[in-house]
Design a protein around this motif. Structure first.
Motif, mmCIF file in Angstrom:
data_model
loop_
_atom_site.group_PDB
_atom_site.id
_atom_site.type_symbol
_atom_site.label_atom_id
_atom_site.label_comp_id
_atom_site.label_asym_id
_atom_site.label_seq_id
_atom_site.Cartn_x
_atom_site.Cartn_y
_atom_site.Cartn_z
ATOM 1 N N ALA A 1 56.359 -70.477 52.649
ATOM 2 C CA ALA A 1 57.576 -69.558 53.443
ATOM 3 C C ALA A 1 57.710 -70.046 54.887
ATOM 4 N N GLN A 2 59.127 -70.237 55.279
ATOM 5 C CA GLN A 2 59.328 -70.572 56.687
ATOM 6 C C GLN A 2 58.822 -69.526 57.581
ATOM 7 N N VAL A 3 58.011 -70.209 58.582
ATOM 8 C CA VAL A 3 57.621 -68.871 59.719
ATOM 9 C C VAL A 3 58.795 -68.974 60.600
ATOM 10 N N LYS A 4 58.976 -67.688 61.021
ATOM 11 C CA LYS A 4 60.143 -67.306 61.824
ATOM 12 C C LYS A 4 59.412 -66.536 62.912
ATOM 13 N N MET A 5 59.494 -67.009 64.289
ATOM 14 C CA MET A 5 58.981 -66.233 65.430
ATOM 15 C C MET A 5 60.074 -66.060 66.434
ATOM 16 N N GLN A 6 60.230 -64.806 66.866
ATOM 17 C CA GLN A 6 61.261 -64.644 68.012
ATOM 18 C C GLN A 6 60.806 -63.948 69.010
ATOM 19 N N VAL A 7 60.650 -64.202 70.421
ATOM 20 C CA VAL A 7 60.189 -63.413 71.492
ATOM 21 C C VAL A 7 61.722 -62.506 71.718
#
Length: 167
Positions: free
Chosen positions: A15-21
C-alpha cells in the motif's frame, strides 16, 4: 515460464504510504541565560554543549491522525569552570495524517520519520533563541532518530531483563 505464470508469481505492491503534516506548534519553550543572571564575568569561555532528545507520539481521535512531540534540552557549560552558560528547553509538536503504514510499523514510523520532518524547524528555533539570547546562534547537529529509536528499544529490553524476579 510463460508471462502469465511470471505475473501471477510477482509480489503484490505494498500500500502506498501517505503522510501529510497538518500542523506544527511550539508546546513549550524556555531559555535560561545563566550568564546574565550571574552577571557578566570576564575570562575565557569555551562552551561545551550537550543536547538531549526525547520523543512522544499518540493517536488522535480523528482517523489516521497522530501527534508527535519532540523534546529538546540543550545545555551549554563553560569547559574552563563547568558553569552553565545557557539552557534551552523546547517541546515542538506536529500533527500528522498518515495512511498506508502497517500497524506493526506505525510506532517506529511515528518516532523516526515524523521527527525527521520536524527537525529543521526545531533547529531553526534553537538557533534563533540562542542568538536572541545574546549568544552565537547554535546550529545543532542533525539527530539520528533511527539510532535514538534503537537505543530506546535496547534500554527498554535491558530494563525488562533486570525487572524479572530471580527464580
Amino acid at each position: 515460464m510463460t508471462e502469465a505464470n511470471g505475473a501471477a508469481a510477482a509480489p503484490q505492491p505494498a500500500a502506498q504510504v501517505k503522510m501529510q503534516v497538518l500542523g506544527q506548534f511550539v508546546r513549550d519553550l524556555s531559555f535560561e541565560n545563566a550568564v546574565a543572571q550571574r552577571g557578566m564575568q570576564g575570562g575565557d569561555v569555551q562552551p561545551d554543549t550537550q543536547v538531549a532528545v526525547s520523543l512522544d507520539a499518540r493517536k488522535r481521535s480523528t482517523d489516521n491522525q497522530f501527534e508527535v512531540i519532540t523534546k529538546f534540552r540543550v545545555t551549554s557549560k563553560n569547559k574552563a569552570n563547568d558553569e552553565v552558560l545557557f539552557v534551552v528547553e523546547l517541546d515542538y509538536g506536529g500533527i500528522f495524517h498518515i495512511e498506508g503504514v502497517p500497524e506493526d510499523q506505525m510506532h517506529p514510523f511515528l518516532l523516526i520519520e515524523c521527527p525527521r520532518m520536524l527537525f529543521p524547524y526545531v533547529r531553526r528555533i534553537i538557533s534563533d533563541v540562542t542568538r536572541d539570547g545574546g549568544f552565537p546562534p547554535l546550529n545543532i547537529d542533525t539527530v539520528d532518530f533511527l539510532a535514538l529509536y534503537r537505543a530506546e528499544l535496547a534500554r527498554r529490553a535491558e530494563e525488562q531483563k533486570t525487572d524479572k524476579p530471580v527464580s
